[in-house]
Motif scaffolding. Structure first.
Motif, PDB file in Angstrom:
ATOM      1  N   ASP A 319      58.267 -17.483 134.372  1.00 29.12           N
ATOM      2  CA  ASP A 319      57.722 -17.070 132.966  1.00 29.12           C
ATOM      3  C   ASP A 319      57.208 -15.729 132.867  1.00 29.12           C
ATOM      4  N   LEU A 320      57.131 -15.030 134.037  1.00 25.41           N
ATOM      5  CA  LEU A 320      56.523 -13.833 133.887  1.00 25.41           C
ATOM      6  C   LEU A 320      57.436 -12.911 134.692  1.00 25.41           C
ATOM      7  N   SER A 377      56.291  -5.914 129.646  1.00 26.59           N
ATOM      8  CA  SER A 377      56.045  -6.879 128.691  1.00 26.59           C
ATOM      9  C   SER A 377      57.435  -7.826 128.513  1.00 26.59           C
ATOM     10  N   PRO A 378      57.107  -9.163 127.947  1.00 27.61           N
ATOM     11  CA  PRO A 378      58.538 -10.100 127.903  1.00 27.61           C
ATOM     12  C   PRO A 378      59.746  -9.324 127.595  1.00 27.61           C
ATOM     13  N   ALA A 381      61.678  -8.163 130.526  1.00 29.00           N
ATOM     14  CA  ALA A 381      61.982  -9.252 131.497  1.00 29.00           C
ATOM     15  C   ALA A 381      63.371  -9.000 131.947  1.00 29.00           C
TER      16      ALA A 381
END
Length: 562
Positions: A319-320, A377-378, A381
């Motif tokens: 998730d990161l 940042s997301p 990803a």
């Protein structure tokens, strides 16, 4: 309605009424605990974490103990595996303890939490010093220029540096801040009493002043002049899941109660609406809005909302899938010729630097360094996955993260001591009478504890839970202002729980207190609470100042016993 300092309004007999009104207590069988009940302490107070959250151990190492809830859930193996991810050093490429790249704050969590407790006072900023729990806070003070012709309305973080600034980096990259350029100077302060009680006993008040050499900062652009630096030290992590289990409704009752007597942080409480501010919550996947309750700044809502390993050791997970860095730092490294030289010479054969090597030309290397170091940042990803995950795999696998969550949720609170001692009984009575309990609220009751976790972890197994436990953290979990010299950013600081703090020396070798370790004992910590007449705790501190030495000693012994 005119507002008064909370410690003055609620002192003396009003305390008993207010605490009763905010108790939210339900039965949890704590009357069956083995501790002795007396006129001052209920039997349940021997077990601050309730029956499910308290360890009988009160010797060195007790902060590390698993709670009875861990064994009840059959999760001791997972707890022990998870503990390793807190204690072990992370490396650049060794699984399962892989992380650190390309820059980091500490090589392991335990460096910040020695013995699982509070960080220690430091005179030099060195990330690899065990016990250095200091995190830097760089910000522009309220009222200072915002660089756009206006002024900041509140203390505002420097955006060129990550919120938890890193001081270490993988060769050949330069760290965001070179720690050799960080300077800590301890200065003396004198309060209105001249740092002396009426009976002649003296105490010391000191505070840190931190400066950073301009050459030590590696961002492009660099932060504008005029920023301020503060230190924030880590706190003990024992019993954290019990705080997670306090219902939001119970916290709301506490805020509403205190809002009658004092101004609360408008980021948390809307005084006009007499209700939560919109910024009091964090929206958690699958759970919705949850009230912020963790750390000094109240920047976390749930224990399972864990960014610690990512922020501190730069360990990515499902998730990161992006780095804890800034784009300004990435740009500075792409503009440094020595960095580019090194990658051009070694990047083709060095698997860790190879993603930055590209076709080997300086232009391509500069482009990739700027791109890849800035994946923060997301939205970045997918790019991170393309360059790193496909090549090296996950840094923290799902099972290991699940074990880490079990460990965090499984840490117990040590049993209270000496509650049948007459001096300790007297200390509690005085503590309540002079107003300390207005902020250091003794007890709460947990809810059904329907814990939340990210979706990829929640389906892996159960967690230790603490439903309907009467607990004694001695905190209202509300932020207050003490107006100390070189105060914490924004001045708002959550009331730190007192449970187990009397065992700090046994577990960590030190007992430094307050957010930056400025107090080396309870007396100094208490007197800092009343350093300014504007402090929310000023009147309670003055009540403490008026006590006899015997009474002060009783209060200290009580605090060390809970």
């Amino acid at each position: 309605m005119r507002k008064y300092p909370i410690s003055k309004v609620l002192t003396l007999s009003v305390i008993a009424i207010s605490l009763s009104a905010c108790s939210d207590d339900k039965t949890n069988g704590s009357e069956n605990n083995n501790g002795n009940q007396n006129a001052t302490f209920d039997a349940s107070e021997w077990y601050p974490g309730g029956e499910l959250g308290t360890t009988e151990n009160t010797t060195a190492g007790c902060y590390q103990d698993e709670s009875p809830a861990v064994e009840e859930a059959g999760l001791l193996k997972e707890f022990n595996y998870g503990e390793a991810f807190f204690e072990r050093n992370y490396t650049l490429n060794t699984k399962p303890f892989k992380g650190l790249g390309p820059c980091w704050v500490r090589p392991s969590c335990i460096y910040c939490h020695p013995g699982y407790g509070h960080g220690k006072k430091q005179y030099k900023y060195e990330a690899n010093t065990m016990g250095n729990g200091y995190l830097l806070a760089l910000f522009y003070p309220a009222g200072s220029s915002d660089g756009k012709g206006g002024a900041y309305s509140e203390d505002t973080y420097v955006t060129e540096i990550a919120g938890v600034p890193q001081t270490k980096a993988q060769t050949p990259f330069l760290p965001p801040i070179d720690e050799s350029g960080i300077h800590i100077e301890w200065k003396k302060a004198t309060d209105e009493h001249g740092n002396k009680f009426a009976d002649g006993e003296t105490y010391e008040l000191s505070y840190p002043e931190v400066t950073i050499d301009e050459a030590a900062i590696h961002t492009s652009p660099k932060p504008r002049a005029g920023y301020t630096v503060r230190l924030e030290s880590t706190i003990g992590i024992q019993g954290t899941a019990l705080i997670d289990a306090i219902p939001d409704d119970s916290l709301k009752k506490q805020y509403a109660h205190e809002a009658q007597f004092a101004k609360l942080n408008p980021m948390m409480w809307d005084a006009d609406k007499n209700d939560w501010a919109s910024t009091a919550f964090m929206n958690l996947e699958g759970r919705g809005n949850v009230v912020r309750r963790f750390n000094y700044q109240l920047s976390r809502s749930s224990l399972q909302q864990d960014y610690a390993i990512w922020e501190i050791c730069n360990v990515t997970r499902k998730d990161l899938h992006y780095l804890y860095t800034t784009k300004e730092w990435a740009k500075a490294n792409s503009e440094d010729e020595k960095v580019i030289d090194y990658i051009q010479q070694h990047g083709k054969d060095d698997k860790l630097l190879n993603p930055y090597y590209g076709d080997g030309t300086r232009e391509n290397i500069k482009y990739l360094v700027n791109l890849l170091l800035g994946l923060n940042s997301p939205e970045d990803a997918p790019t991170y996955e393309k360059y790193f995950v496909d090549k090296f795999g996950e840094e923290m696998e799902d099972q290991n993260y699940y074990n880490f969550m079990v460990w965090q949720r499984g840490l117990a609170v040590p049993k209270a001591r000496n509650l049948d001692d007459e001096q300790v009984k007297q200390g509690k009575q005085i503590f309540m009478r002079i107003g300390c309990a207005n902020c250091h609220r003794p007890s709460w009751t947990t809810g059904k504890d329907d814990y939340w976790a990210t979706s990829f972890v929640k389906g892996m197994g159960k967690m230790p839970t603490y439903p309907y436990q009467k607990i004694y953290p001695y905190s209202d979990f509300v932020q207050h202002r003490l107006y100390m010299e070189n105060d914490i950013i924004n001045g708002w600081c959550r009331t730190t729980p007192l449970w187990g703090r009397g065992l700090s020396v046994a577990n960590t070798g030190a007992e430094d207190r307050l957010h930056d370790c400025r107090a080396k004992n309870e007396i100094e910590a208490i007197m800092w609470h009343g350093y300014s007449k504007n402090s929310d705790a000023y009147f309670a501190t003055q009540n403490f100042y008026k006590l006899s030495k015997a009474e002060r000693d009783a209060v200290v012994k009580f605090i060390r016993s809970i």
